[in-house]
Design an enzyme around this catalytic site. Structure first.
Site, PDB file in Angstrom:
ATOM      1  N   ASP A 231      32.628  39.125  30.677  1.00 58.17           N
ATOM      2  CA  ASP A 231      33.163  40.387  30.180  1.00 58.17           C
ATOM      3  C   ASP A 231      33.642  40.136  28.756  1.00 58.17           C
ATOM      4  O   ASP A 231      34.143  39.058  28.451  1.00 58.17           O
ATOM      5  CB  ASP A 231      34.337  40.837  31.067  1.00 58.17           C
ATOM      6  CG  ASP A 231      34.324  42.327  31.324  1.00 58.17           C
ATOM      7  OD1 ASP A 231      34.336  43.078  30.331  1.00 58.17           O
ATOM      8  OD2 ASP A 231      34.322  42.735  32.494  1.00 58.17           O
TER       9      ASP A 231
ATOM     10  N   HIS B  50      34.687  47.797  39.491  1.00 58.79           N
ATOM     11  CA  HIS B  50      36.128  47.612  39.695  1.00 58.79           C
ATOM     12  C   HIS B  50      36.959  48.809  39.242  1.00 58.79           C
ATOM     13  O   HIS B  50      38.169  48.796  39.407  1.00 58.79           O
ATOM     14  CB  HIS B  50      36.577  46.355  38.945  1.00 58.79           C
ATOM     15  CG  HIS B  50      36.440  46.527  37.459  1.00 58.79           C
ATOM     16  ND1 HIS B  50      35.209  46.674  36.842  1.00 58.79           N
ATOM     17  CD2 HIS B  50      37.359  46.611  36.469  1.00 58.79           C
ATOM     18  CE1 HIS B  50      35.398  46.845  35.546  1.00 58.79           C
ATOM     19  NE2 HIS B  50      36.689  46.804  35.297  1.00 58.79           N
ATOM     20  N   ASP B  51      36.323  49.810  38.636  1.00 57.25           N
ATOM     21  CA  ASP B  51      37.045  51.009  38.202  1.00 57.25           C
ATOM     22  C   ASP B  51      36.781  52.208  39.102  1.00 57.25           C
ATOM     23  O   ASP B  51      37.362  53.269  38.911  1.00 57.25           O
ATOM     24  CB  ASP B  51      36.608  51.401  36.782  1.00 57.25           C
ATOM     25  CG  ASP B  51      37.013  50.387  35.735  1.00 57.25           C
ATOM     26  OD1 ASP B  51      38.049  49.713  35.924  1.00 57.25           O
ATOM     27  OD2 ASP B  51      36.289  50.261  34.724  1.00 57.25           O
TER      28      ASP B  51
HETATM   29  C1  GLC Z   1      37.138  49.398  30.952  1.00 59.85           C
HETATM   30  C2  GLC Z   1      37.361  48.479  32.131  1.00 59.85           C
HETATM   31  C3  GLC Z   1      38.656  48.860  32.786  1.00 59.85           C
HETATM   32  C4  GLC Z   1      39.763  48.672  31.772  1.00 59.85           C
HETATM   33  C5  GLC Z   1      39.487  49.441  30.501  1.00 59.85           C
HETATM   34  C6  GLC Z   1      40.378  48.969  29.394  1.00 59.85           C
HETATM   35  O1  GLC Z   1      36.936  50.700  31.331  1.00 59.85           O
HETATM   36  O2  GLC Z   1      36.261  48.509  32.991  1.00 59.85           O
HETATM   37  O3  GLC Z   1      38.904  48.126  33.947  1.00 59.85           O
HETATM   38  O4  GLC Z   1      40.977  49.088  32.341  1.00 59.85           O
HETATM   39  O5  GLC Z   1      38.173  49.279  30.045  1.00 59.85           O
HETATM   40  O6  GLC Z   1      40.021  47.676  29.024  1.00 59.85           O
END
Ligand code: GLC
Ligand code: CA
Length: 606
Positions: A116, A364-365
């Site tokens: 990531d 994960h979101d």
């Molecule tokens: C992206 C990630 C999420 C995070 C956000 C801020 O959407 O997938 O989990 O909270 O960015 O970094």
């Protein structure tokens, strides 16, 4: 250690002229959320050693690459999406040596590791940000600093430069008494946005990326990368700043306007991505770049992922994930299937001849797709609908992503109280909507969280039926950081492995099919009976070969719609079923009657 044959990429796959065909053209990627995958030292948090110990499981599943959610050093305000040191591993997850060991073993098993990359913002504890608080520092211009609104005392209520709200609640501006100014944070106040207009920022990011690639990682999943170019006016002001017509700015139900329109797909996005390509990836091979694509239309996806433009290999688009949400994500409505089909079809049509698609229903979101769009009311329907949704997604064109636990049919967390949640977005939204803006009462907000909170997908991976599901030892020093789902006794890897008809066994077949069948990997997509409310059907074809995919996305028996029936006019021949969640005789009987049982799904050579 088991080793396996590397798959080859069939010649018939053409990803928009990319030559030679990249490995990801018929690959399947598996997302690991490290906190929740496997704990190796009994502290209740998943870690790198834990992941390394489970790699054989992933090799047997057949996946080609892992997208690893962030493991960098971080205060963990947003579970690692707030990075304080890009060149180190958070002690919670292990050490750089553990990371090297993970890379080494994964590569030996033929699995690539995609990191990531969170560079729209850093943590407020990052050294760059700390230095930036001093106006004389060389880092002074690395973040979006702005003075208080004209005529307002800095740091007092309402003195923020404008009315933008942060994605995780409150204003998007935070006052810093050291600097005497406000900084922009699109996410939490511990996630200040980097100023990509500053070339020093960009080159520091590219250096760091090169450092990781040299260390052996195989690419990056780029967090909110489509927000990096902000829309600023000629004087360098962000729109709406410094009073003016700020009072007229439309605000949402929580009292703020959104900064997103001023950063999504901004004016310099292509330029920045091309520069990154040159500075980081030129001369390298075998990597994958996948961007999180907020605000990117299917048409723009085509351009950004066209290899001729030298930007990204693929993007995660969002239209299809919003079809059952109205306004705020907390307002969920039942799925109207044609909306999902048309959103997917638009994405698929846009990559017909150029560009590439990524395919996902989970991450994960997002809440678990099985709880969201499947049927968990009985074990039979749970298994059948999990396979149906898997088949549906994996038969589209693009690179499919599996989120940990999806392959065993994991479901939403089932939390009923606020104190069960850990996710800052969920907790902040509850307080803002219930206690401050009064847009939802407590009971209805808890219902919203149960449906859509990010913690639904973050409960520990269910490996077995022991007390903590094999995620951590029953004798561990502390309990898992987030409660294990109560259904771990029925839904777990051990049980799934032992059963040839399990969801897991079905996912293995889906993955194998993408590796072996070039029509599945690259065939042209054509939606069939797009307005039918139960049946999701489409064809995939290359030259003379055509595959028909049919899924009953409902818990009732559904009539086959006109075009689909015509394509099946000769009935079902068992030899031509590529994959199905029913045996071929049962399918043939259903098709003969012009009906499909609840959640029946198949791909068929026509
Ligand atoms: C992206 C990630 C999420 C995070 C956000 C801020 O959407 O997938 O989990 O909270 O960015 O970094
Ligand atoms: Ca641990």
């Amino acid at each position: 250690m088991t080793t396996r044959q590397r798959k080859t990429v069939p010649d018939t796959i053409r990803t928009n002229g990319a030559s030679p065909n990249p490995w990801w053209a018929n690959a399947v990627v598996y997302q690991i959320y490290p906190r929740s995958f496997q704990d190796s030292n009994g502290d209740g948090f998943g870690d790198l050693k834990g992941i390394t110990s489970r790699l054989e499981y992933l090799a047997e599943l057949g996946i080609d690459a892992i997208w690893l959610s962030p493991v960098y050093r971080s205060p963990q305000d947003d579970n690692g999406y707030d990075i304080s040191d890009y060149r180190d591993i958070d002690p919670m997850f292990g050490t750089l040596a553990d990371m090297d060991a993970l890379l080494g073993k994964a590569h030996a098993l033929g699995i690539k590791i995609v990191m990531d990359l969170v560079v729209n913002h850093t943590s407020d504890e990052h050294a760059w940000f700390q230095a930036s608080r001093d106006r004389q520092s060389p880092y002074a211009d690395w973040y979006w600093w702005r003075p208080a609104r004209e005529g307002c005392e800095p740091g007092t209520p309402g003195a923020e430069p404008n009315r933008w709200g942060g994605t995780f609640g409150g204003s998007a501006w935070q006052y810093d008494p050291v600097r005497g100014e406000y900084y922009l944070h699109t996410f939490s106040k511990k996630q200040p946005d980097l100023n990509w207009e500053n070339p020093d920022v960009r080159h520091a990011v590219y250096d760091m990326m090169n450092w990781w690639l040299d260390r052996g990682v195989d690419g990056f999943r780029m967090d909110v990368i489509t927000l990096i170019s902000k829309r600023i006016d000629a004087k360098g002001h962000l729109p709406g700043e410094f009073g003016g017509d700020i009072e007229d700015e439309p605000v949402g139900e929580e009292g703020y306007s959104s900064p997103w329109p001023f950063s999504m797909d901004g004016p310099r996005l292509d330029e920045f991505l091309q520069e990154m390509r040159r500075e980081v990836f030129a001369g390298r091979e075998g990597y994958l770049t996948v961007g999180e694509g907020q605000g990117i239309s299917p048409k723009r996806n085509e351009a950004i992922t066209d290899p001729a433009n030298n930007e990204l290999d693929m993007l995660f688009l969002f239209d299809h994930m919003g079809v059952d949400q109205r306004g705020a994500k907390w307002n969920m409505v039942p799925l109207h299937l044609p909306d999902l089909k048309h959103a997917m079809a638009e994405q698929q049509d846009a990559v017909r001849s150029k560009g590439w698609a990524s395919l996902y229903l989970n991450n994960h979101d997002q809440p678990r797709s099985l709880s969201r769009w499947g049927d968990t009311s009985s074990p039979e329907l749970r298994v059948k609908s999990a396979k149906a949704l898997g088949l549906l997604l994996h038969m589209h064109k693009g690179t499919p992503y599996i989120y940990q636990g999806e392959e065993i049919g994991m479901t939403n967390a089932g939390f009923t109280r606020l104190d069960q949640y850990q996710d800052l977005e969920s907790i902040n939204a509850y307080h803002q909507r219930v206690d401050e803006a009064h847009v939802q009462d407590a009971a209805s907000m808890l219902e919203s969280l149960a449906k859509v909170s990010r913690d639904n997908s973050r409960t520990p991976m269910q490996w077995d039926d022991s007390q903590f599901a094999g995620f951590t030892d029953p004798g561990a020093k502390t309990k898992p950081w987030l409660a294990v789902n109560a259904n771990k006794s029925q839904i777990n890897v051990d049980a799934e492995c032992a059963n040839p008809d399990s969801v897991l066994s079905f996912y293995r077949k889906l993955i194998a099919l993408r590796h072996s069948d070039s029509v599945i990997a690259a065939g042209v997509f054509q939606l069939v009976d797009g307005d039918d409310e139960c049946i999701y059907a489409f064809t995939r074809s290359i030259a003379e070969r055509r595959v028909l995919v049919v899924v009953n996305v409902s818990s009732k028996s559904a009539s086959l719609p006109v075009e689909t029936s015509l394509l099946l006019v000769n009935g079902i021949d068992a030899e031509k079923v590529l994959i199905a969640n029913e045996d071929s005789d049962a399918l043939a009987a259903q098709v003969a009657k012009g009906k499909l049982s609840p959640w029946s799904a198949f791909a068929y050579q026509i």
